[in-house]
Design an enzyme around this catalytic site. Structure first.
Site, PDB file in Angstrom:
ATOM      1  N   GLN A  78       0.928  -1.438   0.105  1.00 48.71           N
ATOM      2  CA  GLN A  78      -0.003  -0.381  -0.310  1.00 48.71           C
ATOM      3  C   GLN A  78       0.769   1.192  -0.169  1.00 48.71           C
ATOM      4  OE1 GLN A  78      -3.101   0.836   2.995  1.00 48.71           O
ATOM      5  NE2 GLN A  78      -3.829   2.168   1.942  1.00 48.71           N
ATOM      6  N   PHE A  79       1.280   1.178  -1.241  1.00 48.97           N
ATOM      7  CA  PHE A  79       2.346   2.805  -1.271  1.00 48.97           C
ATOM      8  C   PHE A  79       1.614   3.822  -0.262  1.00 48.97           C
ATOM      9  CE2 PHE A  79      -0.472   4.224  -4.942  1.00 48.97           C
ATOM     10  CZ  PHE A  79      -0.366   5.248  -5.045  1.00 48.97           C
ATOM     11  N   THR A  80       0.075   4.186  -0.659  1.00 48.93           N
ATOM     12  CA  THR A  80      -0.323   5.685   0.159  1.00 48.93           C
ATOM     13  C   THR A  80       0.357   5.550   0.763  1.00 48.93           C
ATOM     14  OG1 THR A  80      -2.578   4.270   0.541  1.00 48.93           O
ATOM     15  CG2 THR A  80      -2.021   5.140  -1.739  1.00 48.93           C
TER      16      THR A  80
END
Length: 145
Positions: A78-80
């Site tokens: 989850q890059f966010t």
């Protein structure tokens, strides 16, 4: 590297309506790779994920780790989580590692975790995923490595 961990009774991740990973009791870990992260960050994160004490002992205190309980570990990229949200009303993703670098280090986390723990499931890197879980507690921690 950042991981948001949640103690769960169960968790499942699906892509296009098909389950790609699921666990019973254990930890759901949403993982972000940041610019500059190295293999040492992946190694340290696995140590933290497997050893962080979030499960209750016989006295009801969080003194037991995933290794102690033998629970499952569901790893989801989850890059966010790496976003800079300090200014304005829209996140900047500059702190996140480029996708090819992030995928390499995320896969290293998965490989290391699987070599050290019997129940490790994953989502699908870069896919739009649906996650369902039953948070136990609720207990949620942000880990860095």
């Amino acid at each position: 590297m950042i991981a948001l961990i949640q103690r769960v009774l169960e968790a499942r991740v699906s892509v296009d309506g098909h389950t790609v990973g699921e666990i019973g009791p254990g930890l759901l870990a949403l993982v972000a790779v940041e610019r500059g992260d190295q293999p040492a960050n992946a190694t340290r994160m696995v140590e933290r994920l497997l050893g962080y004490r979030v499960f209750s002992d016989e006295d009801g205190r969080m003194n037991r780790s995933l290794v102690d309980t033998g629970g499952g570990l569901l790893l989801v990229s989850q890059f966010t989580l790496a976003a800079d949200t300090s200014k304005g009303t829209r996140a900047s993703f500059t702190p996140a590692a480029p996708p090819d670098e992030a995928e390499k280090l995320f896969n290293q986390v998965v490989t290391l975790a699987r070599s050290r723990h019997p129940v490790v499931e994953t989502g699908e890197f870069g896919a739009e995923m649906s996650i369902s879980l039953i948070n136990h507690g609720p207990v949620t921690f942000r880990l860095t490595a």
